[in-house]
Design an enzyme around this catalytic site. Sequence first.
Site, PDB file in Angstrom:
ATOM      1  N   GLU A  95       0.835  -1.202   0.000  1.00 23.24           N
ATOM      2  CA  GLU A  95       0.000   0.000   0.000  1.00 23.24           C
ATOM      3  C   GLU A  95       0.867   1.248   0.000  1.00 23.24           C
ATOM      4  O   GLU A  95       1.919   1.289   0.633  1.00 23.24           O
ATOM      5  CB  GLU A  95      -0.846   0.037   1.277  1.00 23.24           C
ATOM      6  CG  GLU A  95      -1.895  -1.032   1.339  1.00 23.24           C
ATOM      7  CD  GLU A  95      -2.675  -0.982   2.650  1.00 23.24           C
ATOM      8  OE1 GLU A  95      -3.479  -1.898   2.871  1.00 23.24           O
ATOM      9  OE2 GLU A  95      -2.477  -0.044   3.443  1.00 23.24           O
ATOM     10  N   CYS A 112       5.974  -7.513   7.551  1.00 23.38           N
ATOM     11  CA  CYS A 112       6.915  -6.962   8.530  1.00 23.38           C
ATOM     12  C   CYS A 112       7.160  -8.009   9.608  1.00 23.38           C
ATOM     13  O   CYS A 112       6.238  -8.707  10.035  1.00 23.38           O
ATOM     14  CB  CYS A 112       6.338  -5.701   9.155  1.00 23.38           C
ATOM     15  SG  CYS A 112       7.408  -4.967  10.406  1.00 23.38           S
ATOM     16  N   CYS A 116       4.025  -6.084  15.591  1.00 26.02           N
ATOM     17  CA  CYS A 116       3.326  -5.279  16.600  1.00 26.02           C
ATOM     18  C   CYS A 116       1.907  -5.815  16.784  1.00 26.02           C
ATOM     19  O   CYS A 116       1.213  -6.148  15.809  1.00 26.02           O
ATOM     20  CB  CYS A 116       3.298  -3.811  16.189  1.00 26.02           C
ATOM     21  SG  CYS A 116       4.951  -3.114  16.162  1.00 26.02           S
ATOM     22  N   GLY A 158       5.855  -2.265   6.596  1.00 26.10           N
ATOM     23  CA  GLY A 158       7.248  -2.689   6.734  1.00 26.10           C
ATOM     24  C   GLY A 158       8.054  -1.859   7.708  1.00 26.10           C
ATOM     25  O   GLY A 158       7.661  -0.773   8.105  1.00 26.10           O
ATOM     26  N   SER A 214       8.647   5.066  16.615  1.00 25.45           N
ATOM     27  CA  SER A 214       7.411   4.501  17.152  1.00 25.45           C
ATOM     28  C   SER A 214       7.680   4.026  18.570  1.00 25.45           C
ATOM     29  O   SER A 214       8.403   3.052  18.771  1.00 25.45           O
ATOM     30  CB  SER A 214       6.939   3.339  16.261  1.00 25.45           C
ATOM     31  OG  SER A 214       6.485   3.863  15.035  1.00 25.45           O
ATOM     32  N   HIS A 216       5.132   4.173  21.681  1.00 23.92           N
ATOM     33  CA  HIS A 216       3.920   3.502  22.191  1.00 23.92           C
ATOM     34  C   HIS A 216       3.898   3.217  23.689  1.00 23.92           C
ATOM     35  O   HIS A 216       2.840   2.978  24.244  1.00 23.92           O
ATOM     36  CB  HIS A 216       3.624   2.201  21.454  1.00 23.92           C
ATOM     37  CG  HIS A 216       3.726   2.320  19.965  1.00 23.92           C
ATOM     38  ND1 HIS A 216       3.235   3.405  19.274  1.00 23.92           N
ATOM     39  CD2 HIS A 216       4.270   1.507  19.034  1.00 23.92           C
ATOM     40  CE1 HIS A 216       3.470   3.243  17.980  1.00 23.92           C
ATOM     41  NE2 HIS A 216       4.096   2.108  17.808  1.00 23.92           N
ATOM     42  N   CYS A 333      -2.816   1.175   7.997  1.00 23.65           N
ATOM     43  CA  CYS A 333      -1.759   0.439   7.318  1.00 23.65           C
ATOM     44  C   CYS A 333      -2.069  -1.055   7.184  1.00 23.65           C
ATOM     45  O   CYS A 333      -2.356  -1.728   8.154  1.00 23.65           O
ATOM     46  CB  CYS A 333      -0.474   0.611   8.107  1.00 23.65           C
ATOM     47  SG  CYS A 333       0.826  -0.479   7.608  1.00 23.65           S
TER      48      CYS A 333
HETATM   49  C1  LIG Z   1       2.842   0.957   9.752  1.00 24.70           C
HETATM   50  S1  LIG Z   1       4.170   1.593  10.673  1.00 24.70           S
HETATM   51  C2  LIG Z   1       5.492   1.527   9.463  1.00 24.70           C
HETATM   52  C3  LIG Z   1       6.782   2.110   9.942  1.00 24.70           C
HETATM   53  C4  LIG Z   1       7.499   1.344  11.045  1.00 24.70           C
HETATM   54  N1  LIG Z   1       7.399  -0.045  10.898  1.00 24.70           N
HETATM   55  C5  LIG Z   1       7.011   1.799  12.398  1.00 24.70           C
HETATM   56  O1  LIG Z   1       6.391   1.004  13.089  1.00 24.70           O
HETATM   57  O2  LIG Z   1       7.267   2.952  12.731  1.00 24.70           O
HETATM   58  C6  LIG Z   1       3.804   3.344  10.739  1.00 24.70           C
HETATM   59  C7  LIG Z   1       3.028   3.753  11.960  1.00 24.70           C
HETATM   60  O3  LIG Z   1       1.733   3.171  11.907  1.00 24.70           O
HETATM   61  C8  LIG Z   1       1.365   2.819  13.218  1.00 24.70           C
HETATM   62  N2  LIG Z   1       0.315   1.798  13.227  1.00 24.70           N
HETATM   63  C9  LIG Z   1       0.421   0.481  13.011  1.00 24.70           C
HETATM   64  N3  LIG Z   1      -0.763  -0.143  13.163  1.00 24.70           N
HETATM   65  C10 LIG Z   1      -1.658   0.815  13.511  1.00 24.70           C
HETATM   66  C11 LIG Z   1      -3.033   0.795  13.796  1.00 24.70           C
HETATM   67  N4  LIG Z   1      -3.750  -0.332  13.801  1.00 24.70           N
HETATM   68  N5  LIG Z   1      -3.628   1.969  14.110  1.00 24.70           N
HETATM   69  C12 LIG Z   1      -2.920   3.119  14.121  1.00 24.70           C
HETATM   70  N6  LIG Z   1      -1.609   3.192  13.844  1.00 24.70           N
HETATM   71  C13 LIG Z   1      -0.972   2.053  13.538  1.00 24.70           C
HETATM   72  C14 LIG Z   1       2.677   2.318  13.779  1.00 24.70           C
HETATM   73  O4  LIG Z   1       2.680   2.241  15.165  1.00 24.70           O
HETATM   74  C15 LIG Z   1       3.664   3.317  13.267  1.00 24.70           C
HETATM   75  O5  LIG Z   1       3.818   4.394  14.159  1.00 24.70           O
HETATM   76  S1  SF4 Z   2       3.758  -1.045  13.274  1.00 24.14           S
HETATM   77 FE1  SF4 Z   2       5.559  -0.930  11.968  1.00 24.14          FE
HETATM   78  S2  SF4 Z   2       7.047  -2.243  12.991  1.00 24.14           S
HETATM   79 FE2  SF4 Z   2       5.077  -2.751  13.876  1.00 24.14          FE
HETATM   80  S3  SF4 Z   2       4.390  -4.519  12.658  1.00 24.14           S
HETATM   81 FE3  SF4 Z   2       3.473  -2.671  11.771  1.00 24.14          FE
HETATM   82  S4  SF4 Z   2       4.872  -2.111  10.150  1.00 24.14           S
HETATM   83 FE4  SF4 Z   2       5.973  -3.527  11.501  1.00 24.14          FE
END
Ligand SMILES: C[S@@+](CC[C@H](N)C(=O)[O-])C[C@H]1O[C@@H](n2cnc3c(N)ncnc32)[C@H](O)[C@@H]1O
Ligand code: SF4
Length: 357
Positions: A95, A112, A116, A158, A214, A216, A333
Amino acid sequence: MQQKISSFADLAEISAWLRERSAKPQHERLVYRAWLRRAAWPEPGAGKLPRTLCAGLPFLREELAALAVSALRREGGDGVSSKMLLRLSDGRTVESVVLPKNAVCVSTQVGCAVGCAFCMTGRGGLTRQLGSAEIVAQVAAAREINPAIRKVDFMGMGEPAHNLRAVMEAVQFLGTYGDFGHKSLMISSSGSRRLFQHLMALPRQAVKPALALSLHSTRDELRSALMPHADKMTVRDLVAAAEAYSRMARTPVQYEWVLLQGVNDGVQEADGLIALLAGRSAMVNVIPVNEVSGLPFKRPPKAACLGFVRRLREAGIVSTIRQSAAQDVLGGCGQLRSRFIEGAAGSAARRALDISA
Ligand SMILES: C[S@@+](CC[C@H](N)C(=O)[O-])C[C@H]1O[C@@H](n2cnc3c(N)ncnc32)[C@H](O)[C@@H]1O
Ligand code: SF4
């Protein structure tokens, strides 16, 4: 082992192809800027280009366009953002999101490995790395939709720190040929020693991307439970390393805090964050979780989200609430992709789009 998927998945392969056709640096620049929609493609037979290069350009153009093809696009309700499902040359999908304010959010991996607990992308583990050209191709595809794009967030599917070589190649490339300044290229990461070592060792003249970390939680045990396969750096070490880079790159760190009801949205967590960041050049992006079906995490009520941010602000910490962009067009995402890969309409959609995974 990384799967080999296309002769042009990496930028180095494009460069090699150009040099085999006697391209000089100025010719490469012309081609790259055309790919990124910053110049017109040279006409076949253009006088200034070596003849072999000119003859090969239609093939190259086609190959570059095939790196990331928009298989599906959904407009956001704001009339600006739109989410794209891009099909890669091996049929896999990622995406990208075209964001307001002329920005695009790109993916760095298919899947990834960090896993998480609240993230759709992390559910299925890592499928494969993206090549540097596949990352850049997402920016080219986004500029088809909005030629004015000036900012790239490496914040899609990713973990950039797990595909560091390709991500940093894409950063340098976009900074050199795409009219992106240092601060308009932002890497979002769960953080790792390797990432920080790499960033700190960037030469003076290199493009230095901004960093989103990130976080959290400020509690190490909770953070490891939420992000089970993230690097085992402590929160304190992560913040210290991010701050050191921020001083070097002269951009504040952006901390990402996905707000999960009853997990990290309480006063204790807010105060932990205040204690951690007081006096630092930082900003906190609070992101109310995008609920993922089958996962136990709930979005806190609006008043609780506002209260969390207010507490940070009252303590002098710059903080905003961010909604996942284009959330109304099939979630955050990984959710657009998953609907089409796993959903009831999945097999029909896969057949229609010729998508393998
Ligand atoms: C998809 S991640 C990609 C970059 C990297 N892997 C990271 O975790 O920073 C980008 C951001 O989207 C957040 N994210 C992931 N799943 C989410 C969700 N279900 N709701 C809101 N934010 C989310 C992550 O915590 C991160 O801060
Ligand atoms: S939030 Fe970022 S690091 Fe965590 S699983 Fe999703 S893409 Fe990977």
